[in-house]
Design a protein around this motif. Structure first.
Motif, short mmCIF file in Angstrom:
data_model
loop_
_atom_site.label_atom_id
_atom_site.label_comp_id
_atom_site.label_asym_id
_atom_site.label_seq_id
_atom_site.Cartn_x
_atom_site.Cartn_y
_atom_site.Cartn_z
N PHE A 56 2.46 9.19 11.21
CA PHE A 56 2.37 9.86 9.90
C PHE A 56 2.36 11.37 10.08
CE2 PHE A 56 0.09 5.89 10.04
CZ PHE A 56 0.55 5.21 8.92
N HIS A 60 4.71 0.13 0.02
CA HIS A 60 5.43 -0.61 1.07
C HIS A 60 4.56 -1.70 1.67
CE1 HIS A 60 3.21 2.60 3.11
NE2 HIS A 60 3.22 1.85 4.22
N GLU A 102 5.77 7.81 6.53
CA GLU A 102 5.42 6.95 7.67
C GLU A 102 6.69 6.60 8.43
OE1 GLU A 102 3.09 3.47 6.62
OE2 GLU A 102 4.22 2.21 8.02
N HIS A 152 0.84 -1.19 0.00
CA HIS A 152 0.00 0.00 0.00
C HIS A 152 0.88 1.24 0.00
CE1 HIS A 152 0.88 -0.55 4.32
NE2 HIS A 152 0.66 0.76 4.45
N HIS A 212 0.72 5.72 1.11
CA HIS A 212 -0.02 6.80 1.76
C HIS A 212 0.22 8.07 0.93
CE1 HIS A 212 -0.60 4.11 5.10
NE2 HIS A 212 0.71 3.89 5.12
MN MN Z 1 1.78 2.19 5.69
#
Ligand code: MN
Ligand code: GLV
Length: 226
Positions: free
Chosen positions: A179, A163, A124, A117, A119
């Motif tokens: 985050f 990642h 992160e 996935h 972001h």
């Molecule tokens: Mn993640």
């Protein structure tokens, strides 16, 4: 217009141009800075804001708005990935509104994988709280970076890069992630590609993955969309 005022005017326009260029070329590394001490999200407000919410009236704000008690419980790992993500973002913890950060607790069953996935709105950083975890990400130059981490080790995933984490220890594993966005968003590749609504046409996926449509259908069926 005399020479003095035309120099003044040119200087003004030069400064204006500089500001416009600066505005459009400055990188934005995280959610914008807050304009006040806090702005506890009014999740029920009908006005829509981009990645943000209007503030609750200060008279209605209390201590409980600044504490989140969602991370004490194990996440449900009873799913095809063997992973349970508990999100501490603005939607579950409205006190984070406008503060530019959030956290997740991620639980893994043995062998569990937090699927590939990315972001779109945040970098992160994470720490292994329990177990042994393989953490990997892929850069835009298609280089794969990875490491097996033990308890207490930390990792970082640059903003927007794909990642995953996999529990490679004998027991359960837990990581805590953070985050630089109150709502980082997650594009989860398996479900984005094979369980979107409406679905991506099979022939498009077949060409993309150079696979037969029966293979595509078989993958889709794993996510309940074939
Ligand atoms: Mn993640
Ligand atoms: C882990 O990758 C997470 O997004 O919490």
């Amino acid at each position: 217009m005399d020479v003095k005022s035309s120099i003044k005017t040119s200087f003004f326009f030069l400064i204006l141009l500089f500001c416009v260029i600066l505005f459009f070329t400055s990188p934005c590394y995280s959610d914008p800075d807050q304009l006040q001490d806090f702005c506890v999200a009014d999740l029920n407000a009908t006005t829509t804001f981009l990645n943000g919410f209007p503030c609750k009236p200060v008279s209605q704000v209390s201590s409980s708005d600044f504490f989140f008690v969602g991370f004490h419980k194990e996440g449900d790992t009873n799913n095809i990935f063997g992973v349970g993500v508990t999100a501490g973002n603005v939607l579950s913890f409205p006190g984070l509104n406008t503060l530019g950060l959030s956290m997740n607790r991620v639980d893994f069953s043995p062998g569990g994988v937090n699927p590939l996935h990315s972001h779109p709105r945040a970098t992160e950083a994470g720490i292994i709280i329990m177990g042994k975890v393989l953490v990997g990400f892929i850069s835009t130059s298609n280089v794969y970076y990875s490491k097996v981490l033990d308890e207490g080790n930390m990792f970082v995933i640059p903003k927007g890069l794909v990642h995953f984490q996999k529990n490679v220890g004998p027991g359960k594993a837990i990581i805590l992630t953070s985050f630089n966005s109150q709502l980082p968003g997650a594009v989860v590749l398996p479900t984005t590609l094979f369980a979107s609504n409406p679905e991506i046409p099979n022939d498009v996926l077949a060409t993309n993955f150079q696979a037969d449509e029966t293979v595509i259908n078989s993958i889709k069926s794993k996510f309940g969309s074939a």
